[in-house]
Design an enzyme around this catalytic site. Sequence first.
Site, PDB file in Angstrom:
ATOM      1  N   LYS A 156      50.765  43.806  41.860  1.00 41.97           N
ATOM      2  CA  LYS A 156      49.384  43.640  42.354  1.00 41.97           C
ATOM      3  C   LYS A 156      49.220  42.399  43.219  1.00 41.97           C
ATOM      4  CE  LYS A 156      47.245  43.518  38.359  1.00 41.97           C
ATOM      5  NZ  LYS A 156      48.413  43.716  37.459  1.00 41.97           N
ATOM      6  N   ASN A 216      41.691  39.146  40.458  1.00 43.31           N
ATOM      7  CA  ASN A 216      42.674  38.722  39.459  1.00 43.31           C
ATOM      8  C   ASN A 216      43.735  37.801  40.059  1.00 43.31           C
ATOM      9  OD1 ASN A 216      43.248  39.219  36.597  1.00 43.31           O
ATOM     10  ND2 ASN A 216      45.191  40.034  37.327  1.00 43.31           N
ATOM     11  N   HIS A 253      49.343  45.975  27.804  1.00 44.90           N
ATOM     12  CA  HIS A 253      47.988  45.684  27.318  1.00 44.90           C
ATOM     13  C   HIS A 253      47.488  46.689  26.268  1.00 44.90           C
ATOM     14  CE1 HIS A 253      47.822  42.574  30.283  1.00 44.90           C
ATOM     15  NE2 HIS A 253      47.828  43.413  31.299  1.00 44.90           N
TER      16      HIS A 253
END
Length: 225
Positions: free
Chosen positions: A26, A49, A96
């Site tokens: 990302k 982020n 996660h």
Amino acid sequence: PLYGELLLVAQETKAPFIAITGTNGKTTTTALTGHILKEAGKEVFVGGNIGIPLIQGAPQVSPEGFVVGEISSFQLERPGSFAPQIAAVLNITPDHWDRHGDMAGYIRAKAQIFRQQKPEDILVLNADDATTAALALEAPSRVIFFSREKQLEQGVFVADGQIVLQTAEKRINILPVAELYIKGGHNLANALAAVAMCYYAGLTPQEIAEGLKSFQGVAHRQEVV
């Protein structure tokens, strides 16, 4: 109602939004996409982020500019009316689960990035990752695939050592892979995704190629020494 930051961003931002998520890649892909747009002379804010909160800079960008955001699964839990004009899911691998419960919950969170897109919007997906590619079946928007492992009927891929963009009408050679400064198969995949996003954001193949060649990566990643 309890909402996250993305709702505020959706309400306050006038510029087209390019939103990027995925388990890996990302940050590099977000930085690369922002770099290509900036090198092409566009007004760009890069955040999310990646470090700077979206709400801090996105509302200040004019409608002629672009907001490029790295979006995490946490941010996508409560997206409100967030609907980026261009979205990308780079890959999905187990992560996660302490937050999302299981793989299905994690995938659902990632898929929120495109749930409210319109038919004219663009969703960029990784054809080499089966979990990610399968999201095309749920997309309300136009899907553009990228692949570093196979040639596609339409999309961005590698052929004869060239990064190639194939549309319904034409085939465009963007750049020889050897001219990418950032190295490695993972970075090639990141570059393919960035090519797709920048092309459908309106850049020319030459502008995309120049940005790809001049991008030297982000801190705390691979570095040429």
